[in-house]
Write an enzyme that holds these catalytic residues in place. Structure first.
Site, PDB file in Angstrom:
ATOM      1  N   CYS A   1       0.807  -1.228   0.000  1.00 30.05           N
ATOM      2  CA  CYS A   1       0.000   0.000   0.000  1.00 30.05           C
ATOM      3  C   CYS A   1       0.838   1.275   0.000  1.00 30.05           C
ATOM      4  O   CYS A   1       0.296   2.369  -0.170  1.00 30.05           O
ATOM      5  CB  CYS A   1      -0.922   0.005   1.209  1.00 30.05           C
ATOM      6  SG  CYS A   1      -1.820  -1.536   1.338  1.00 30.05           S
TER       7      CYS A   1
ATOM      8  N   HIS B   1      -3.306   6.731   3.520  1.00 27.93           N
ATOM      9  CA  HIS B   1      -3.721   5.483   2.869  1.00 27.93           C
ATOM     10  C   HIS B   1      -5.108   5.104   3.385  1.00 27.93           C
ATOM     11  O   HIS B   1      -5.376   5.135   4.577  1.00 27.93           O
ATOM     12  CB  HIS B   1      -2.713   4.378   3.165  1.00 27.93           C
ATOM     13  CG  HIS B   1      -3.171   3.044   2.683  1.00 27.93           C
ATOM     14  ND1 HIS B   1      -3.690   2.864   1.419  1.00 27.93           N
ATOM     15  CD2 HIS B   1      -3.224   1.832   3.300  1.00 27.93           C
ATOM     16  CE1 HIS B   1      -4.033   1.592   1.281  1.00 27.93           C
ATOM     17  NE2 HIS B   1      -3.764   0.948   2.397  1.00 27.93           N
TER      18      HIS B   1
ATOM     19  N   ASN C   1     -10.139  -0.384   0.314  1.00 24.09           N
ATOM     20  CA  ASN C   1      -8.681  -0.271   0.263  1.00 24.09           C
ATOM     21  C   ASN C   1      -8.185  -0.771  -1.091  1.00 24.09           C
ATOM     22  O   ASN C   1      -8.284  -1.949  -1.392  1.00 24.09           O
ATOM     23  CB  ASN C   1      -8.102  -1.109   1.415  1.00 24.09           C
ATOM     24  CG  ASN C   1      -6.587  -1.104   1.452  1.00 24.09           C
ATOM     25  OD1 ASN C   1      -5.924  -0.599   0.545  1.00 24.09           O
ATOM     26  ND2 ASN C   1      -6.035  -1.696   2.500  1.00 24.09           N
TER      27      ASN C   1
END
Ligand code: ACO
Length: 321
Positions: A110, A245, A275
């Site tokens: 990520c 994030h 996500n």
């Protein structure tokens, strides 16, 4: 001299999967998912290929920056897995936009987009590049065990890109790894028909210890915000916009409270996308840029954590009008 962000673009799969859709085949509910994560829905690849999305987002970023494929000196693609191992997704994008620039994929889970920014900074600072294309592209839906309700509800697919150009913009950046091969793990696929080893020894889908990731994430986000602000000689209050994030709204909220950051400064789109790993921050950037959220001179702080366990933060000054 480092870089500024000259253009952004994104491309998202058409198919929307709501929490209620998931509850059709999993023992879960919109209420559980939303209160624990802030996610209402995600977009999932169906007829589209990840390559196609990545190319589309790259073309949109080039158009936004008013540059062509020939102007690009380096292509970096943040992804955990493109449609093919080779060519890399970055090479596939290069082919589509008519670029002969060095091109390679970065897997930092990520935090991939931030790793790309820092690599771009090094290329630009050393005089090896002036214009860099950074693309994030993730097909999370192809990496999940769709019977594991504790992980599959969290993720979505998407792609987004940005063009970085030599100039004043990046103020500071920090990357690090706290190596851990257990709390988030996604085994690779293997070749077939080998007489020497067997496939299927490890489940080929994401395993995640959500509680451990949660604890790591809150600490890592806080630590990275502190470190990058100190490097830029700024206080967290001096930052105009936080682009964290988008893994879990509760993780973001915990970090926000720790630093007494005003809620209005923290940008969120997790409810719509879930996500998207390396892509999340870039989609958020593109959406806010297109909405006119940022004014010239605003200080943007990107902060992320992910599998590895990687973490990082970058501060840039917004240059576009
Ligand atoms: N629906 C309903 N119940 C569920 C679900 C679900 N989708 N998933 C788990 N549960 C159940 C569990 O089985 C457990 O039941 P039990 O008490 O009977 O055993 C209960 O809910 C509580 O489970 P917890 O895991 O304790 O729930 P928690 O409040 O910790 O939330 C979550 C779980 C959302 C995964 C949280 O730990 C989290 O967000 N962690 C961070 C994950 C993350 O950020 N991942 C991304 C990083 S990796 C990357 O980006 C590549």
């Amino acid at each position: 001299m480092s870089f500024y962000i000259a253009g952004t673009g994104s491309a998202i799969p058409e198919k929307v999967v709501t929490n209620d859709d998931l509850a059709q085949f999993l023992d879960t509910s919109d209420e559980w998912i939303y209160t624990r994560t802030g996610i209402r829905q995600r977009h999932v690849l169906t007829h589209e290929k990840l390559d196609e999305l990545a190319i589309e987002s790259a073309k949109r970023a080039l158009a936004d920056a008013n540059v062509s494929g020939q102007d690009i000196d380096l292509i970096l693609c943040a992804t955990m897995r493109g449609d093919t191992y080779t060519p890399s997704l970055a090479c596939t994008i290069g082919e589509a936009i008519g670029s002969h620039a060095p091109s390679f994929d970065i897997n930092a889970a990520c935090v991939g987009a931030l790793y790309c920014m820092e690599i771009a900074d090094s290329f630009i600072a050393s005089g090896k590049a002036e214009t860099v294309l950074v693309v994030g592209a993730e097909a999370m839906s192809k990496l999940l065990d769709w019977t594991d309700r504790s992980s599959c509800v969290l993720f979505g697919d998407g792609s987004a890109a940005m063009v970085l150009k030599k100039g004043e913009g990046r103020l500071a950046g920090v990357l690090s790894t706290d190596p851990d091969s257990h709390v988030i793990r996604m085994p690779n696929i293997e070749g077939i028909n080998s007489p020497y080893n067997q496939i299927g020894q490890e489940k080929l889908a994401m395993h995640m210890d959500g509680g451990e990731v949660y604890k790591f994430a809150v600490n890592a986000m806080g630590k990275k915000i502190e470190e990058v602000c100190a490097m830029a000689n700024l206080a967290p209050a001096d930052i105009d916009w936080y682009l964290p994030h988008q893994a879990n709204a509760r993780i973001i909220e915990a970090s926000r409270k720790k630093f007494h950051i005003e809620r209005e400064k923290v940008l969120l789109n997790i409810s719509e996308y879930g996500n998207m790993s390396a892509t999340s921050i870039l989609v958020l950037l593109d959406e806010c840029a297109k909405k006119g959220t940022f004014k010239k001179g605003d200080k943007l702080l990107f902060v992320a954590f992910g599998g590895g366990l990687t973490s990082g933060a970058v501060i840039i000054k917004w240059k576009k009008e």
